[in-house]
Design an enzyme around this catalytic site. Structure first.
Site, PDB file in Angstrom:
ATOM      1  N   SER A   1      -3.400  -3.933  -5.396  1.00  0.00           N
ATOM      2  CA  SER A   1      -2.237  -3.141  -5.011  1.00  0.00           C
ATOM      3  C   SER A   1      -1.339  -2.927  -6.226  1.00  0.00           C
ATOM      4  CB  SER A   1      -1.481  -3.858  -3.878  1.00  0.00           C
ATOM      5  OG  SER A   1      -0.507  -2.997  -3.326  1.00  0.00           O
ATOM      6  N   ASN A   2      -0.102  -2.553  -6.008  1.00  0.00           N
ATOM      7  CA  ASN A   2       0.843  -2.355  -7.110  1.00  0.00           C
ATOM      8  C   ASN A   2       2.245  -2.728  -6.631  1.00  0.00           C
ATOM      9  OD1 ASN A   2       2.139   0.096  -5.939  1.00  0.00           O
ATOM     10  ND2 ASN A   2       0.074   0.912  -6.204  1.00  0.00           N
ATOM     11  N   GLY A   3       3.215  -2.656  -7.535  1.00  0.00           N
ATOM     12  CA  GLY A   3       4.550  -3.194  -7.248  1.00  0.00           C
ATOM     13  C   GLY A   3       5.503  -2.213  -6.587  1.00  0.00           C
TER      14      GLY A   3
ATOM     15  N   ALA B   1       2.808   5.199  -4.219  1.00  0.00           N
ATOM     16  CA  ALA B   1       2.071   4.782  -5.412  1.00  0.00           C
ATOM     17  C   ALA B   1       0.656   4.452  -4.933  1.00  0.00           C
ATOM     18  CB  ALA B   1       2.738   3.574  -6.041  1.00  0.00           C
TER      19      ALA B   1
END
Ligand code: CTP
Length: 413
Positions: free
Chosen positions: A210-212, A277
């Site tokens: 995943s991402n932030g 995102a």
């Protein structure tokens, strides 16, 4: 925003017993500077943090603290009857619970039960209290009953801890009040599809890529455009955020699910705002069972690309305005221009990720707006809710020529 937008409005400012009670003093000044008439109500515990006299002097009116003395002049009935809006700021977890349950053991709770006007609640609390399921359930109950919750922000708390519980900024609170009391309805008739948050791609049942991204920018856009009259569907990856008022949320996890959810509603939409995102890679073969450490022989995890959602949707485009966001660590404008062209967008909003001022997770952001027919337009750092209003102005002002290139009769309801 015009300072006259609160002129003549009658507000109740209810202050509860949080250390952030001192911030209500600044808020009161701001509201009176904006032309509002403010009557302050305080819970008993809030008077331990700030003396009622401070609010009395600044508001020019007596402060109502005590239910029994308020009975004498019936303030607990007359104030809510006359008010245009009640603002609870800061609102503790305790008051949030009382409001959700309809407890009337103090003047604030009693007023809330006779209120005819909108209520805006600005929670502020320590540690991770805000994320506790009980607190979230109370916030949801109040929202379902029509109250507006101005999300607390992440940051350093009075305890010195880092957490999600700091009172929203004055600018955010003011923008919310202005939106409710003097709403601009310039997006009425539009159908806006927004994606927000990160996606998660499973590696095994407990691990994922995943991402932030926090989802805050997309949620701020959804809240702002719904308040300005649009019908809004928010396709959201996993976040902790509360669904904004008058917005339909569709929860997804993976890029594939996001693509499906957006494709299903793309014909309906007049504008697509792709603030999510989206993860670019996923495991080629996610494990069906939790992978044990001992099973790993040092091999790299084989990855494959996820679908490029914007690219797929721009190939099916008929009449929609299409807006993308770009997350860049360097050369914002150059990389952004390439994405604007490649994904055939009307507008690309480029923001910096990584570093102290990363767009990811922060409550404020600064961006550069790119379009194919105008010079890059930088928008200075502002709270995301504020920034959302400016971006909506930019999107609304997109030259009709770029929209009409893709126009079909608007029969796709
Ligand atoms: N996006 C998308 N599908 C993907 C990846 C991104 O639709 N698989 C969208 C994002 O929602 C955003 C825009 O494309 O609106 C740009 O996303 P960004 O992550 O900045 O760029 P990428 O296209 O992923 O390119 P790169 O990773 O090379 O920077």
């Amino acid at each position: 925003m015009s300072s006259s937008r609160l002129a003549g409005k009658r507000l109740i400012l209810a202050v509860t017993g949080s250390i952030a009670a001192y911030k209500a003093v600044g808020l009161l000044r701001l509201l009176t500077q904006q032309g509002a008439e403010v009557q302050v109500v305080m819970t008993e515990s809030s008077t331990r943090f700030v003396a009622p006299l401070t609010f009395e002097v600044l508001s020019g009116s007596p402060v109502t603290c005590d239910l029994f003395s308020s009975h004498q002049d019936m303030k607990h009935l007359s104030l809510p009857e006359q008010a245009d809006l009640m603002l609870v700021a800061p609102c503790t977890a305790n008051t949030l619970a009382k409001l959700a349950l309809g407890l009337a053991d103090n003047v604030l709770g009693t007023m809330a039960l006779t209120l005819q006007c909108p209520m805006v609640i600005c929670p502020a609390m320590d540690g991770e209290m805000w994320l506790h399921p009980t607190v979230q359930a109370h916030a949801k109950t109040l929202k379902d009953r029509g109250a507006t919750i101005v999300e607390p922000e992440k940051g350093e708390l009075a305890s010195g801890q880092w957490g999600h519980g700091r009172l929203a900024t004055e600018e955010n609170i003011l923008a919310t009040l202005q939106g409710i009391l003097q709403p601009r309805r310039d997006w009425r008739g539009e159908r806006v599809l927004i994606s927000a948050g990160p996606t998660q791609e499973p590696i095994d049942p407990v691990r994922f890529l995943s991402n932030g991204s926090s989802g805050k920018m997309g949620y701020a856009m959804a809240e702002a455009v719904a308040a300005r009259g649009a019908e809004v569907v928010l396709v959201s990856g996993p976040t902790h955020l509360v669904c904004p008022q008058d917005v339909t949320r569709v929860a997804v996890v993976t890029a594939d699910e996001m693509l499906q959810a957006l494709t299903a509603r793309f014909d309906w939409a007049t504008t697509l705002i792709m603030a999510a995102a989206v993860g670019d890679f996923r495991a080629q073969k996610p494990y069906s069972h939790k992978m044990k450490k001992e099973q790993w022989n040092g091999d790299a995890l084989p990855l494959e690309r996820t679908p490029d959602i914007l690219l797929a949707l721009s190939a099916q485009r008929t009449h929609q305005r299409m807006i993308g966001f770009a997350a860049e660590t360097e050369d914002l404008i150059e990389h952004g221009q390439i994405k604007l062209q490649r994904k055939q967008l009307d507008m690309l909003i480029a923001n910096q990720v990584g570093g102290e001022h990363s767009a990811f997770g922060n409550d404020s952001n600064e961006v550069i707006v790119l379009t194919s027919n105008a010079a890059p337009y930088p928008i200075p750092r502002a709270p995301k809710r504020h920034l959302a209003e400016t971006l909506l102005d930019c999107i609304k002002n997109l030259s009709t020529s770029s929209k009409s290139q893709h126009s079909v009769p608007s029969s796709t309801t």
